[in-house]
Design an enzyme around this catalytic site. Sequence first.
Site, PDB file in Angstrom:
ATOM      1  N   ARG A  51       0.798  -1.226   0.000  1.00  0.00           N
ATOM      2  CA  ARG A  51       0.000   0.000   0.000  1.00  0.00           C
ATOM      3  C   ARG A  51       0.829   1.275   0.000  1.00  0.00           C
ATOM      4  NH1 ARG A  51      -2.697  -3.829   1.782  1.00  0.00           N
ATOM      5  NH2 ARG A  51      -0.680  -4.334   2.629  1.00  0.00           N
ATOM      6  N   THR A  52       1.781   1.358   0.924  1.00  0.00           N
ATOM      7  CA  THR A  52       2.435   2.656   1.125  1.00  0.00           C
ATOM      8  C   THR A  52       3.241   3.035  -0.113  1.00  0.00           C
ATOM      9  OG1 THR A  52       2.562   2.047   3.445  1.00  0.00           O
ATOM     10  CG2 THR A  52       3.806   3.985   2.764  1.00  0.00           C
ATOM     11  N   LYS A  80      25.638  -3.461  -0.269  1.00  0.00           N
ATOM     12  CA  LYS A  80      27.116  -3.435  -0.278  1.00  0.00           C
ATOM     13  C   LYS A  80      27.645  -2.686   0.939  1.00  0.00           C
ATOM     14  CE  LYS A  80      26.803  -2.732  -5.250  1.00  0.00           C
ATOM     15  NZ  LYS A  80      26.948  -1.634  -6.233  1.00  0.00           N
ATOM     16  N   ARG A 101      11.007   3.964   3.608  1.00  0.00           N
ATOM     17  CA  ARG A 101      10.678   2.996   4.671  1.00  0.00           C
ATOM     18  C   ARG A 101      11.940   2.233   5.008  1.00  0.00           C
ATOM     19  NH1 ARG A 101       5.659  -1.097   4.683  1.00  0.00           N
ATOM     20  NH2 ARG A 101       4.674   0.877   5.222  1.00  0.00           N
ATOM     21  N   HIS A 129       4.580   5.695  11.679  1.00  0.00           N
ATOM     22  CA  HIS A 129       4.136   5.550  10.288  1.00  0.00           C
ATOM     23  C   HIS A 129       3.167   6.710  10.025  1.00  0.00           C
ATOM     24  CE1 HIS A 129       3.078   3.963   6.497  1.00  0.00           C
ATOM     25  NE2 HIS A 129       2.735   2.728   6.814  1.00  0.00           N
TER      26      HIS A 129
HETATM   27  N1   CP Z   1      -0.387  -0.134   5.891  1.00  0.00           N
HETATM   28  C1   CP Z   1       0.815  -0.351   5.339  1.00  0.00           C
HETATM   29  O1   CP Z   1       1.810   0.291   5.696  1.00  0.00           O
HETATM   30  O2   CP Z   1       0.839  -1.314   4.357  1.00  0.00           O
HETATM   31  P1   CP Z   1       2.125  -1.752   3.533  1.00  0.00           P
HETATM   32  O3   CP Z   1       3.086  -2.388   4.507  1.00  0.00           O
HETATM   33  O4   CP Z   1       1.622  -2.691   2.488  1.00  0.00           O
HETATM   34  O5   CP Z   1       2.739  -0.502   2.940  1.00  0.00           O
END
Ligand code: CP
Length: 307
Positions: A51-52, A80, A101, A129
């Site tokens: 999703r993100t 590396k 991320r 998040h």
């Molecule tokens: N909700 C969420 O962060 O989903 P993903 O890990 O798929 O990005």
Amino acid sequence: MRSIIDILDLSISEIDELIATAQDIIASPERYAHVCEGKKLATLFFEPSTRTRLSFEAAMYELGGHVISMSDAGSSSASKGESVADTIKVVSCYADIIAMRHPKEGAALVASDNTSVPIINAGDGGHCHPTQTTADLLTIYREKGGFDGLTIGLCGDLKFGRTVHSLINAMSRYEDIRFVLISPNELKLPSYIKNDVLKRNRIPYVQTNNLEEAMPELDVLYMTRVQRERFFNEEDYLRLKDSYILTPAKLKEAKRDMIIMHPLPRVNEISVAVDDDPRACYFKQVLNGKYMRMALILMLLKEAGTL
Ligand code: CP
């Protein structure tokens, strides 16, 4: 350079502004279809995501911009031994804005100290998040009409669930909020959030391990996955993973206008039979996430003087 590492990096009035922009995008997407022409978003994902990453990328495409992407740490020079700081200094040369991320708490902060373009934290370990929270806030706003006066049940892995930590921070700034923290003993909310957020702000909360008992008083039920990737020991995960499974039978005592949320991915914690319940909002959250990320990209690029 302004970056968004934590949901508290956005003031309440900025959240209002993002919600207003997202609602305007929903109403008139054509007005936004070219606003980021010639601009590039880099998505750097050192940890898996559906999703993100894809919603950030869809967001930039729908704003008329371009995307460069690293979806797997193994295919980058991190494998590396390149540091996060060096990676960001390099990617800042190619992109106007970066969504990152990383499995390590604090990695996004390190990135923000080494960038010449805005960084958006797309999840750093079990810490924060913030853009999931913007998706959650737009969902609550659209479904409940506002934020004040809500009783919010958070259920599942409250220890490692970074979306829970960010949502508590965000909702604690509104009036007359109450939390019901539903988890097994081993997965309780970390004490630093209880002390620094709930107790410090005198936000009422109760802790329980009984979802059914808590159900009748909830306005929002936020289910979460047990975060297998943060466990040190597979045995503990297997013992705890199915602590809560929401089924239509368990919703019998819920309010008729309670909303059911989940940041997804779900594993087993919400039965698919619940998907047809009109109170199920987790797929709405997914779409709302794209609109809020569009709004956030616009806000940060404008502030950076790029737009
Ligand atoms: N909700 C969420 O962060 O989903 P993903 O890990 O798929 O990005």
